[in-house]
Design a protein around this motif. Structure first.
Motif, PDB file in Angstrom:
ATOM      1  N   PRO A   1     -76.635  37.958 125.912  1.00 19.42           N
ATOM      2  CA  PRO A   1     -75.158  38.121 126.073  1.00 19.42           C
ATOM      3  C   PRO A   1     -73.757  37.472 125.185  1.00 19.42           C
ATOM      4  CG  PRO A   1     -76.202  38.268 127.735  1.00 19.42           C
ATOM      5  CD  PRO A   1     -77.161  37.874 126.368  1.00 19.42           C
ATOM      6  N   ALA A   2     -74.259  36.586 124.530  1.00 13.24           N
ATOM      7  CA  ALA A   2     -72.863  35.913 124.232  1.00 13.24           C
ATOM      8  C   ALA A   2     -72.424  36.566 122.366  1.00 13.24           C
ATOM      9  CB  ALA A   2     -72.968  34.220 123.884  1.00 13.24           C
ATOM     10  N   PHE A   3     -74.216  37.208 121.531  1.00 15.85           N
ATOM     11  CA  PHE A   3     -73.766  37.767 121.382  1.00 15.85           C
ATOM     12  C   PHE A   3     -73.493  39.143 121.133  1.00 15.85           C
ATOM     13  CE2 PHE A   3     -75.758  41.103 117.692  1.00 15.85           C
ATOM     14  CZ  PHE A   3     -74.667  40.958 116.159  1.00 15.85           C
ATOM     15  N   ALA A   4     -73.254  39.362 122.333  1.00 14.49           N
ATOM     16  CA  ALA A   4     -73.497  41.395 122.421  1.00 14.49           C
ATOM     17  C   ALA A   4     -71.572  41.453 123.100  1.00 14.49           C
ATOM     18  CB  ALA A   4     -74.006  41.513 123.954  1.00 14.49           C
ATOM     19  N   VAL A   5     -71.222  40.446 122.737  1.00 11.85           N
ATOM     20  CA  VAL A   5     -69.325  39.703 123.837  1.00 11.85           C
ATOM     21  C   VAL A   5     -68.618  39.833 122.440  1.00 11.85           C
ATOM     22  CG1 VAL A   5     -67.796  38.246 124.497  1.00 11.85           C
ATOM     23  CG2 VAL A   5     -70.009  39.041 126.010  1.00 11.85           C
ATOM     24  N   ALA A   6     -69.868  38.717 121.617  1.00 17.48           N
ATOM     25  CA  ALA A   6     -69.060  38.625 120.136  1.00 17.48           C
ATOM     26  C   ALA A   6     -68.484  39.683 119.543  1.00 17.48           C
ATOM     27  CB  ALA A   6     -69.488  37.408 119.439  1.00 17.48           C
ATOM     28  N   LEU A   7     -69.783  40.637 119.345  1.00 18.11           N
ATOM     29  CA  LEU A   7     -69.920  42.061 118.367  1.00 18.11           C
ATOM     30  C   LEU A   7     -68.554  42.417 119.563  1.00 18.11           C
ATOM     31  CD1 LEU A   7     -70.702  43.551 116.011  1.00 18.11           C
ATOM     32  CD2 LEU A   7     -72.977  44.529 118.087  1.00 18.11           C
ATOM     33  N   ILE A   8     -69.092  43.137 120.753  1.00 21.56           N
ATOM     34  CA  ILE A   8     -67.178  43.664 120.968  1.00 21.56           C
ATOM     35  C   ILE A   8     -65.937  43.195 120.351  1.00 21.56           C
ATOM     36  CG2 ILE A   8     -65.818  44.202 123.080  1.00 21.56           C
ATOM     37  CD1 ILE A   8     -69.603  44.710 124.327  1.00 21.56           C
TER      38      ILE A   8
ATOM     39  N   ALA B   1     -62.593  45.982 119.291  1.00 20.78           N
ATOM     40  CA  ALA B   1     -61.837  45.690 120.165  1.00 20.78           C
ATOM     41  C   ALA B   1     -60.459  45.917 120.020  1.00 20.78           C
ATOM     42  CB  ALA B   1     -61.297  44.455 120.970  1.00 20.78           C
ATOM     43  N   ASP B   2     -60.153  46.416 118.745  1.00 22.85           N
ATOM     44  CA  ASP B   2     -58.822  46.855 118.279  1.00 22.85           C
ATOM     45  C   ASP B   2     -59.413  48.631 117.222  1.00 22.85           C
ATOM     46  OD1 ASP B   2     -57.440  45.893 119.439  1.00 22.85           O
ATOM     47  OD2 ASP B   2     -57.804  44.128 117.795  1.00 22.85           O
ATOM     48  N   GLY B   3     -60.761  48.677 117.553  1.00 28.85           N
ATOM     49  CA  GLY B   3     -61.501  50.545 117.155  1.00 28.85           C
ATOM     50  C   GLY B   3     -62.628  49.460 115.854  1.00 28.85           C
ATOM     51  N   PRO B   4     -63.975  50.383 117.112  1.00 28.46           N
ATOM     52  CA  PRO B   4     -63.345  52.031 117.118  1.00 28.46           C
ATOM     53  C   PRO B   4     -62.887  51.855 118.968  1.00 28.46           C
ATOM     54  CG  PRO B   4     -65.324  51.629 116.660  1.00 28.46           C
ATOM     55  CD  PRO B   4     -64.809  50.562 115.840  1.00 28.46           C
ATOM     56  N   LEU B   5     -63.401  50.765 119.256  1.00 23.55           N
ATOM     57  CA  LEU B   5     -63.868  50.457 120.851  1.00 23.55           C
ATOM     58  C   LEU B   5     -62.015  50.744 121.011  1.00 23.55           C
ATOM     59  CD1 LEU B   5     -66.609  48.416 122.175  1.00 23.55           C
ATOM     60  CD2 LEU B   5     -66.461  50.939 121.761  1.00 23.55           C
ATOM     61  N   THR B   6     -61.226  50.985 122.747  1.00 24.28           N
ATOM     62  CA  THR B   6     -60.547  50.623 122.592  1.00 24.28           C
ATOM     63  C   THR B   6     -60.314  49.516 123.835  1.00 24.28           C
ATOM     64  OG1 THR B   6     -60.316  51.569 125.250  1.00 24.28           O
ATOM     65  CG2 THR B   6     -59.814  53.240 123.543  1.00 24.28           C
TER      66      THR B   6
ATOM     67  N   GLU C   1     -59.456  48.856 126.598  1.00 22.99           N
ATOM     68  CA  GLU C   1     -60.106  48.663 127.700  1.00 22.99           C
ATOM     69  C   GLU C   1     -61.369  48.789 128.115  1.00 22.99           C
ATOM     70  OE1 GLU C   1     -56.031  49.721 127.374  1.00 22.99           O
ATOM     71  OE2 GLU C   1     -57.766  50.266 126.210  1.00 22.99           O
ATOM     72  N   HIS C   2     -61.746  49.624 127.275  1.00 18.48           N
ATOM     73  CA  HIS C   2     -63.539  50.487 127.335  1.00 18.48           C
ATOM     74  C   HIS C   2     -64.030  48.929 126.456  1.00 18.48           C
ATOM     75  CE1 HIS C   2     -66.768  52.990 125.205  1.00 18.48           C
ATOM     76  NE2 HIS C   2     -67.475  51.924 126.116  1.00 18.48           N
ATOM     77  N   ALA C   3     -63.642  47.865 125.529  1.00 18.41           N
ATOM     78  CA  ALA C   3     -63.929  46.845 125.514  1.00 18.41           C
ATOM     79  C   ALA C   3     -64.030  45.694 127.001  1.00 18.41           C
ATOM     80  CB  ALA C   3     -63.217  45.946 124.124  1.00 18.41           C
ATOM     81  N   ALA C   4     -62.885  45.531 127.359  1.00 17.68           N
ATOM     82  CA  ALA C   4     -62.817  44.904 128.215  1.00 17.68           C
ATOM     83  C   ALA C   4     -63.919  44.935 129.189  1.00 17.68           C
ATOM     84  CB  ALA C   4     -61.739  44.345 128.596  1.00 17.68           C
ATOM     85  N   ALA C   5     -64.259  46.277 129.626  1.00 18.21           N
ATOM     86  CA  ALA C   5     -65.277  46.685 130.411  1.00 18.21           C
ATOM     87  C   ALA C   5     -66.563  46.052 129.675  1.00 18.21           C
ATOM     88  CB  ALA C   5     -65.403  48.385 131.446  1.00 18.21           C
ATOM     89  N   ALA C   6     -66.547  46.697 128.965  1.00 18.15           N
ATOM     90  CA  ALA C   6     -68.115  45.836 128.531  1.00 18.15           C
ATOM     91  C   ALA C   6     -68.642  44.942 127.871  1.00 18.15           C
ATOM     92  CB  ALA C   6     -68.333  46.772 127.122  1.00 18.15           C
ATOM     93  N   ILE C   7     -67.152  43.842 127.794  1.00 17.44           N
ATOM     94  CA  ILE C   7     -67.351  42.551 127.693  1.00 17.44           C
ATOM     95  C   ILE C   7     -68.055  42.029 129.206  1.00 17.44           C
ATOM     96  CG2 ILE C   7     -66.252  40.383 127.829  1.00 17.44           C
ATOM     97  CD1 ILE C   7     -65.350  41.363 125.529  1.00 17.44           C
ATOM     98  N   ALA C   8     -67.222  43.254 130.415  1.00 13.54           N
ATOM     99  CA  ALA C   8     -67.209  42.077 132.337  1.00 13.54           C
ATOM    100  C   ALA C   8     -68.996  42.501 132.850  1.00 13.54           C
ATOM    101  CB  ALA C   8     -66.567  43.059 132.404  1.00 13.54           C
ATOM    102  N   SER C   9     -69.288  43.374 131.574  1.00 11.37           N
ATOM    103  CA  SER C   9     -70.804  44.052 132.504  1.00 11.37           C
ATOM    104  C   SER C   9     -71.774  42.847 131.550  1.00 11.37           C
ATOM    105  CB  SER C   9     -71.307  46.078 131.802  1.00 11.37           C
ATOM    106  OG  SER C   9     -71.079  44.919 130.930  1.00 11.37           O
ATOM    107  N   LEU C  10     -71.813  42.270 130.838  1.00 12.70           N
ATOM    108  CA  LEU C  10     -72.539  41.283 130.054  1.00 12.70           C
ATOM    109  C   LEU C  10     -73.049  40.431 130.896  1.00 12.70           C
ATOM    110  CD1 LEU C  10     -71.220  42.234 126.228  1.00 12.70           C
ATOM    111  CD2 LEU C  10     -73.926  42.560 127.721  1.00 12.70           C
TER     112      LEU C  10
END
Length: 235
Positions: free
Chosen positions: A188-195, A199-204, A206-215
């Protein structure tokens, strides 16, 4: 197990350079997932490096930032290798590997109009084979993808998926192959770092923050690792 199994890990991609010192290459992540009963050797297929000989006990194809429809010449070479090697030993595909195997075996992959799947997502298991724990109904794993399998070949059996990704977990029993869209090898730490890198493109943001919270939620990485070990041991 009575002997260590030799597993060739085909790497069609690598993590962002800044993350490699901390987390390693994708092959390192897969080797950690499989554990000490497997002797894993990586091969950078982008450089034309492939396992030689017939004494391999299994193969794993990792993720990549590339798309299976990209014009890079190594991509059709890898598809040809998959078709030529299928059936000789158990083969597993993860994310890009899942998509490339689907196309090699008669399916189709597109850049999904649904957008990016990131964070922790749950897949329903609709037809689990005997190498999956009896009674398993779902699996929850990190995902990171925009491309999706949208058609499968005649030999494919759908093991599981979600509304967002219906063909997320496939098996090909006749040729000893299985593949999944999510990443059981991602800490999960790698998944967060990858997101964070997106976070400033291609993800918004808000999308990045929600994904990180899910992890921060519970995941099935260890349980799915057991399934993959069992599959590679038994085919």
């Amino acid at each position: 197990m009575s002997a260590t199994l030799r597993i060739a890990i085909l790497e069609p991609g690598a993590p962002p350079r800044d993350l490699r010192p901390r987390f390693g290459a994708y092959g390192d992540m897969v080797a950690r997932l499989l554990g000490e009963d497997f002797a894993a050797e990586p091969f950078d297929v982008r450089k034309g490096r492939y396992p030689e000989g017939q004494d391999w006990d299994g193969y794993v194809i990792t993720g990549s930032a590339a798309g299976v429809y990209d014009p890079d010449p190594w991509i059709p070479d890898l598809k040809a290798w998959v078709r030529d090697t299928a059936g000789t030993a158990p083969m597993v595909g993860i994310c890009f590997g899942h998509q490339l195997m689907a196309e090699a075996f008669g399916g189709r992959v597109v850049k999904s109009p649904k957008g990016w799947g990131v964070g922790l997502q749950t897949y329903d298991l609709v037809s689990p084979p005997d190498w999956i724990d009896a009674g398993a109904k779902t699996m929850t794993l990190p995902v990171s993808h925009q491309d999706q399998v949208v058609e499968v070949g005649e030999e494919a059996r759908v093991i599981g998926g979600s509304d967002f990704c219906p063909f997320g977990f496939l098996a090909y029993p006749a040729i000893k192959a299985a593949s999944m869209q999510p990443h059981p090898e991602f800490d999960p730490a790698f998944a967060v770092a990858l997101i964070d890198t997106r976070a400033d493109g291609p993800l918004t943001p808000e999308h990045a923050a929600a994904a990180i919270a899910s992890l921060s939620g519970a995941n099935d990485n260890a349980r799915v690792a057991g399934w993959l070990r069992r599959f590679l041991q038994t085919g």
